[in-house]
Design a protein around this motif. Sequence first.
Motif, PDB file in Angstrom:
ATOM      1  N   LYS A 104     -12.543   9.522  -0.154  1.00 27.25           N
ATOM      2  CA  LYS A 104     -11.355   8.678  -0.047  1.00 27.25           C
ATOM      3  C   LYS A 104     -11.056   8.001  -1.382  1.00 27.25           C
ATOM      4  O   LYS A 104     -11.979   7.636  -2.120  1.00 27.25           O
ATOM      5  CB  LYS A 104     -11.545   7.601   1.033  1.00 27.25           C
ATOM      6  CG  LYS A 104     -11.551   8.162   2.449  1.00 27.25           C
ATOM      7  CD  LYS A 104     -11.494   7.030   3.473  1.00 27.25           C
ATOM      8  CE  LYS A 104     -11.348   7.594   4.887  1.00 27.25           C
ATOM      9  NZ  LYS A 104     -11.243   6.528   5.892  1.00 27.25           N
ATOM     10  N   VAL A 105      -9.769   7.831  -1.645  1.00 23.69           N
ATOM     11  CA  VAL A 105      -9.366   7.061  -2.820  1.00 23.69           C
ATOM     12  C   VAL A 105      -9.744   5.599  -2.574  1.00 23.69           C
ATOM     13  O   VAL A 105      -9.462   5.037  -1.505  1.00 23.69           O
ATOM     14  CB  VAL A 105      -7.851   7.169  -3.056  1.00 23.69           C
ATOM     15  CG1 VAL A 105      -7.422   6.251  -4.198  1.00 23.69           C
ATOM     16  CG2 VAL A 105      -7.459   8.610  -3.336  1.00 23.69           C
ATOM     17  N   CYS A 106     -10.371   4.987  -3.551  1.00 23.01           N
ATOM     18  CA  CYS A 106     -10.735   3.579  -3.390  1.00 23.01           C
ATOM     19  C   CYS A 106     -10.172   2.702  -4.510  1.00 23.01           C
ATOM     20  O   CYS A 106     -10.192   1.478  -4.392  1.00 23.01           O
ATOM     21  CB  CYS A 106     -12.246   3.424  -3.310  1.00 23.01           C
ATOM     22  SG  CYS A 106     -13.132   3.981  -4.786  1.00 23.01           S
ATOM     23  N   GLU A 107      -9.651   3.327  -5.573  1.00 22.01           N
ATOM     24  CA  GLU A 107      -9.236   2.511  -6.714  1.00 22.01           C
ATOM     25  C   GLU A 107      -8.285   3.299  -7.616  1.00 22.01           C
ATOM     26  O   GLU A 107      -8.458   4.496  -7.810  1.00 22.01           O
ATOM     27  CB  GLU A 107     -10.486   2.122  -7.509  1.00 22.01           C
ATOM     28  CG  GLU A 107     -10.249   1.255  -8.719  1.00 22.01           C
ATOM     29  CD  GLU A 107     -11.539   1.048  -9.496  1.00 22.01           C
ATOM     30  OE1 GLU A 107     -11.947  -0.113  -9.634  1.00 22.01           O
ATOM     31  OE2 GLU A 107     -12.133   2.048  -9.953  1.00 22.01           O
ATOM     32  N   VAL A 108      -7.297   2.591  -8.141  1.00 22.68           N
ATOM     33  CA  VAL A 108      -6.405   3.154  -9.157  1.00 22.68           C
ATOM     34  C   VAL A 108      -6.681   2.430 -10.468  1.00 22.68           C
ATOM     35  O   VAL A 108      -6.673   1.193 -10.513  1.00 22.68           O
ATOM     36  CB  VAL A 108      -4.922   2.992  -8.758  1.00 22.68           C
ATOM     37  CG1 VAL A 108      -4.021   3.534  -9.854  1.00 22.68           C
ATOM     38  CG2 VAL A 108      -4.649   3.698  -7.438  1.00 22.68           C
ATOM     39  N   ALA A 161      -4.509  -3.790  -3.079  1.00 22.75           N
ATOM     40  CA  ALA A 161      -3.659  -3.950  -1.905  1.00 22.75           C
ATOM     41  C   ALA A 161      -4.095  -2.934  -0.860  1.00 22.75           C
ATOM     42  O   ALA A 161      -4.797  -1.964  -1.173  1.00 22.75           O
ATOM     43  CB  ALA A 161      -2.197  -3.740  -2.280  1.00 22.75           C
ATOM     44  N   SER A 162      -3.670  -3.145   0.348  1.00 18.92           N
ATOM     45  CA  SER A 162      -3.964  -2.146   1.385  1.00 18.92           C
ATOM     46  C   SER A 162      -3.390  -0.789   0.987  1.00 18.92           C
ATOM     47  O   SER A 162      -4.035   0.241   1.113  1.00 18.92           O
ATOM     48  CB  SER A 162      -3.379  -2.595   2.722  1.00 18.92           C
ATOM     49  OG  SER A 162      -3.981  -3.784   3.167  1.00 18.92           O
ATOM     50  N   VAL A 163      -2.153  -0.827   0.487  1.00 17.99           N
ATOM     51  CA  VAL A 163      -1.495   0.405   0.032  1.00 17.99           C
ATOM     52  C   VAL A 163      -1.042   0.215  -1.404  1.00 17.99           C
ATOM     53  O   VAL A 163      -0.322  -0.746  -1.702  1.00 17.99           O
ATOM     54  CB  VAL A 163      -0.286   0.764   0.916  1.00 17.99           C
ATOM     55  CG1 VAL A 163       0.400   2.024   0.389  1.00 17.99           C
ATOM     56  CG2 VAL A 163      -0.703   0.951   2.359  1.00 17.99           C
ATOM     57  N   VAL A 164      -1.477   1.088  -2.277  1.00 16.87           N
ATOM     58  CA  VAL A 164      -0.978   1.111  -3.650  1.00 16.87           C
ATOM     59  C   VAL A 164      -0.056   2.322  -3.794  1.00 16.87           C
ATOM     60  O   VAL A 164      -0.421   3.438  -3.393  1.00 16.87           O
ATOM     61  CB  VAL A 164      -2.125   1.185  -4.675  1.00 16.87           C
ATOM     62  CG1 VAL A 164      -1.577   1.490  -6.074  1.00 16.87           C
ATOM     63  CG2 VAL A 164      -2.896  -0.137  -4.702  1.00 16.87           C
ATOM     64  N   ILE A 165       1.123   2.085  -4.332  1.00 19.65           N
ATOM     65  CA  ILE A 165       2.098   3.152  -4.575  1.00 19.65           C
ATOM     66  C   ILE A 165       2.227   3.331  -6.084  1.00 19.65           C
ATOM     67  O   ILE A 165       2.534   2.368  -6.790  1.00 19.65           O
ATOM     68  CB  ILE A 165       3.471   2.810  -3.972  1.00 19.65           C
ATOM     69  CG1 ILE A 165       3.362   2.667  -2.444  1.00 19.65           C
ATOM     70  CG2 ILE A 165       4.511   3.873  -4.336  1.00 19.65           C
ATOM     71  CD1 ILE A 165       4.635   2.156  -1.790  1.00 19.65           C
ATOM     72  N   ILE A 166       1.988   4.531  -6.550  1.00 15.40           N
ATOM     73  CA  ILE A 166       2.210   4.837  -7.965  1.00 15.40           C
ATOM     74  C   ILE A 166       3.614   5.407  -8.093  1.00 15.40           C
ATOM     75  O   ILE A 166       3.916   6.481  -7.552  1.00 15.40           O
ATOM     76  CB  ILE A 166       1.189   5.853  -8.498  1.00 15.40           C
ATOM     77  CG1 ILE A 166      -0.247   5.357  -8.278  1.00 15.40           C
ATOM     78  CG2 ILE A 166       1.431   6.105  -9.979  1.00 15.40           C
ATOM     79  CD1 ILE A 166      -1.308   6.378  -8.670  1.00 15.40           C
ATOM     80  N   GLY A 207      -7.876  -1.845  -6.301  1.00  9.80           N
ATOM     81  CA  GLY A 207      -8.445  -1.210  -5.120  1.00  9.80           C
ATOM     82  C   GLY A 207      -7.382  -0.960  -4.064  1.00  9.80           C
ATOM     83  O   GLY A 207      -6.345  -1.635  -4.026  1.00  9.80           O
ATOM     84  N   CYS A 208      -7.631   0.015  -3.207  1.00  6.66           N
ATOM     85  CA  CYS A 208      -6.666   0.317  -2.141  1.00  6.66           C
ATOM     86  C   CYS A 208      -7.365   1.003  -0.979  1.00  6.66           C
ATOM     87  O   CYS A 208      -8.435   1.593  -1.132  1.00  6.66           O
ATOM     88  CB  CYS A 208      -5.534   1.200  -2.659  1.00  6.66           C
ATOM     89  SG  CYS A 208      -6.048   2.839  -3.203  1.00  6.66           S
ATOM     90  N   GLU A 209      -6.732   0.900   0.181  1.00  2.00           N
ATOM     91  CA  GLU A 209      -7.184   1.640   1.354  1.00  2.00           C
ATOM     92  C   GLU A 209      -6.434   2.962   1.470  1.00  2.00           C
ATOM     93  O   GLU A 209      -6.976   3.943   1.978  1.00  2.00           O
ATOM     94  CB  GLU A 209      -6.974   0.796   2.609  1.00  2.00           C
ATOM     95  CG  GLU A 209      -7.779  -0.500   2.606  1.00  2.00           C
ATOM     96  CD  GLU A 209      -7.393  -1.425   3.745  1.00  2.00           C
ATOM     97  OE1 GLU A 209      -6.685  -0.968   4.666  1.00  2.00           O
ATOM     98  OE2 GLU A 209      -7.764  -2.597   3.718  1.00  2.00           O
TER      99      GLU A 209
END
Length: 401
Positions: A186-190, A16-21, A198-200
Amino acid sequence: MAERNPEAAASGKTGASVVIIGGGVTGLSAGWWLARSGVDVLVLDKGIVGWEASGRNGGGATHAYSPFFMEEQRLWPQMDELLGYPTEYQRHRIRVALDDAQMERFNRIAAIADGQGFKCDYLDRKNLAELVPLVGDNAVGGLFCHYGGHANPQRTTQAYAWALEDHGGRILQHATVTGITVKAGKVCEVVTDRGRFGCEILVIAAGPQTGLLAAMLGAELPLAPARVEMIVTEPVPLMRYGGVDGNGLYGRQTLRGNLAYGGGPHEWIEIDGMQTPPRVTTSLLRHLGRRLAEMFPKAAHVRIIRSWGGIVENTPDGRPVIDRLQDPSNAVLATMSSVGFGLSPATGRVIMELVRDGGCSFANLTPISLARFRGLPADWRERLGWIPVPMTMPAAADAAR
């Protein structure tokens, strides 16, 4: 909460564009704000959203000392309409003082609220008893706050989750994070035990595990986890105002009439990885029951019918951290230091603006930045006396009794 559309959450789109953990109240509110503004958002939770302390707390919405107080007070009366689901929000708060020291503490908080345009009325013993029939002659007075309020934590966290999905956001439960991939700063993946996403932009709002996840990015976030407990009594006749607290307790009277209260002291613990610690009943329950009976002597005869424990995280100064990191530059950390529920409408908006705009339009975030902990001594928990206590599960025979 059952996933409404588990196939859409678990497959098809792999990011997603934004991943929230973190599917607690802070992560869900942030996800809802992002989704309603048109952002593609995915919330990951290692268990069930809102299952831990976010859905099991006093439900208070009165935090005059917070930089988000004004926004908290502006948003709560609108939340049912904004979310499209009931939160059981009710206005006003009454503080009950059993001695002069408690009254002085309430007066200090009232002065902070007064400075922001919110008023309180002093209640003598007679006035207090008229509004709160359960108090006794041991009360010295109280305050009636023409602001603040309380809501149902379980209904509110569920409302955030449903509203998030109504706006196209996705939730994936039972997905434990095992790694975070960073490339070119940059974070690119969880990475989770249910796949890679993947995430932006990444938001970490994982309660007690936020520090462990921040460490995966090289950020040092000092947190001390603690167990807190709530008790619920048999129902008693409804009071005119259900939002009453004091004597070191926070809580409310539910619409059914139950008294649902919790309070310190915290039971300091250690967190072992991403797993939720075992839930064991502690001696804190007896203290909670005693203090509730002191505050409400005319309800001292009612029985405690259930209790629960939740794990909360605490920063060294007791204030939240909401910050967008410089390295990696597309990661936001959010930890509320035990006051996440009431402030959640505002903090979700803060996180949305940090993600979308890089800053906050309605509050100064400098006092709650991570930078304030630079130079913190390694033994800060010992210096504060926040020493973990061993947790032992009851023996099988005892548990069966």
